[in-house]
Structures are given as structure tokens and as C-alpha cells.
Design an enzyme around this catalytic site. Structure first.
Site, PDB file in Angstrom:
ATOM      1  CB  ILE A  19      -0.919   0.011   1.235  1.00 20.67           C
ATOM      2  CG1 ILE A  19      -1.807  -1.219   1.259  1.00 20.67           C
ATOM      3  CG2 ILE A  19      -1.787   1.271   1.262  1.00 20.67           C
ATOM      4  CD1 ILE A  19      -2.552  -1.418   2.576  1.00 20.67           C
ATOM      5  N   GLY A  22       2.404   2.732  -5.244  1.00 21.56           N
ATOM      6  CA  GLY A  22       2.038   3.322  -6.525  1.00 21.56           C
ATOM      7  C   GLY A  22       1.708   2.311  -7.599  1.00 21.56           C
ATOM      8  CE  LYS A  23      -1.224  -3.001  -4.877  1.00 27.39           C
ATOM      9  NZ  LYS A  23      -0.952  -2.167  -3.681  1.00 27.39           N
ATOM     10  CG  ASP A  91      -4.185  -3.169  -9.401  1.00 27.31           C
ATOM     11  OD1 ASP A  91      -4.783  -4.264  -9.518  1.00 27.31           O
ATOM     12  OD2 ASP A  91      -4.704  -2.173  -8.863  1.00 27.31           O
ATOM     13  NE  ARG A 145      -0.658   7.383   8.729  1.00 27.97           N
ATOM     14  CZ  ARG A 145      -1.256   6.213   8.741  1.00 27.97           C
ATOM     15  NH1 ARG A 145      -2.291   5.978   7.946  1.00 27.97           N
ATOM     16  NH2 ARG A 145      -0.853   5.250   9.553  1.00 27.97           N
TER      17      ARG A 145
END
EC number: 2.7.1.113
Length: 217
Positions: A19, A22-23, A91, A145
Site C-alpha cells: 500500500i 504506486g502500483k 495491479d 497519510r
């Protein structure tokens, strides 16, 4: 190694990473670049996910099984005869699904999950190329965040750290397909066309079964 691992020749490309790596963003750019069909996870459709981030112990199994069924449904499309009329960029890699389960499920739930996974998982042809995006846990935490997705606000820093480490161990041992390991710390393939083209060029030059790209080197 076969030239099918290059972007122009590969029919099935997977972009993976924890997470915040940027996949999905890279998968979308690559898909547009090579005019590919996209096979993307849709976490927003998982009705248990937001509750999982609030109470992991209670909702881990429901969340994990929903994702497993969702991923399997999408992968079944790959078995259709006409699906590969264009390249496919995904992805997610199904084989990493147990990674999340092992992190979040208790022993009994994990045993049940494994039985379901092994019963339902198809024997799929490995992708032609996997692009694994790495980043330090601190970077992943900052990115999550910053993007401010509401349900992600409840993800703990410790969970993101353990997840990043688990991905590293998984891909250290993964050899079912050629892997390009990309350090995503110093490259902005989302907003910078130059950075994206630099990454594309590096992937096109790939000839080994496992190679590494670090822009700072």
C-alpha cells in the site's frame, strides 16, 4: 531470457507493491502506454474493508475472502479465448494473496482460508513480467497519510511497516516470472513524463530473470 518480458512483447504484465507504493497508478500509465486492458483491484467495492481497518481481528476473514473471490473472478477472465487480443496489465498477483492472510488472520481462520484458497485457486500461467515497486516503510506511511483516503486513515504505521517487510520476503523468493524490482523512492512515474519514460526504457532493456532499477545509481 525471452524478449517477451519487454513491454512491447509481453502479453500479461503485473505491477505489485505494498500500500502506497504506486502500483495502481503505474499500472494505469503502462496500460495507456501500450494500449492494454487493465485488470485492477477494486478495494472500494469490499464492504468489509473500512470495518477491517477499525477492528482487524473481527473483520479480517471476511475482508480477506472478499478480496480472494474478487481476484479470482477477475483472473477467470484471463482464461477467455479472446481476452488476450490486447496485452493485459494487472495491479495484483494472486500468489501474494496469502501474504495478507498470514498477517491478519488467527491460526484457525488462516487454516480455513488456506483450504478455500487451495480449493479455488486456478493453475494459472505466470505473467510475462512482474514489476515490483519497493519503498521504505517511512515513505509508504507518508504517502498513505498524504493521499488522505478516509478508510486508510485507520491503518496503523506498524501494519504498513510489517506489510512492506512481508512483500520484500515474498519477492525475494518469487521466481515464477521475470521480476523488475524498482526502487520507487526517487522516481515519480505518476506526475513526471520524463521519469515514466526512463522507467519504460529500463524495462525494455531488461534481459535477466531478475533485475533492479534504482534511479540514484
Amino acid at each position: 531470457m525471452s524478449a517477451r518480458t519487454t513491454l512491447t512483447a509481453a502479453r500479461h504484465i503485473v505491477v505489485e507493491g505494498p500500500i502506497g507504493a504506486g502500483k495502481t497508478s503505474l499500472a494505469r500509465r503502462l496500460g495507456a502506454h501500450i494500449d492494454a486492458q487493465l485488470l485492477l483491484e477494486q478495494p472500494e467495492l469490499n464492504p468489509f474493508l473500512s470495518r477491517f481497518y477499525q477492528d482487524q481481528q473481527r473483520f479480517a476473514l471476511q475482508t480477506q475472502l472478499f478480496f480472494l473471490f474478487q481476484r479470482l473472478d477477475k483472473l477467470r477472465d484471463l482464461a477467455q479465448p479472446d481476452f488476450f487480443t490486447r496485452p493485459v496489465v494487472a495491479d495484483y498477483l494472486l500468489e501474494k494473496d496469502p501474504l495478507f492472510a498470514l498477517l491478519t488472520l488467527n491460526e484457525d481462520d488462516y487454516g480455513l482460508y488456506r483450504k478455500i484458497y487451495e480449493h479455488l485457486s486456478p493453475t494459472a500461467t505466470p505473467p510475462d513480467l512482474v514489476i515490483y515497486l519497493q519503498a521504505n516503510p517511512e515513505t509508504l506511511i507518508a504517502r498513505v497519510r498524504k493521499r488522505g483516503v478516509d478508510m486508510e486513515r485507520r491503518i496503523s504505521d506498524s501494519y504498513l511497516t510489517v506489510l512492506a517487510e512481508s512483500y520484500m520476503r515474498f519477492f525475494h523468493n518469487y521466481d515464477a516470472a521475470p521480476v523488475m524490482v524498482v526502487n520507487s523512492e526517487n522516481i515519480n512515474f505518476v506526475d513526471s513524463d520524463d521519469d515514466f519514460q526512463l522507467l519504460v526504457k529500463r524495462i525494455e532493456l531488461m534481459r535477466g530473470h531478475r533485475e533492479y532499477f534504482n534511479r540514484g545509481e
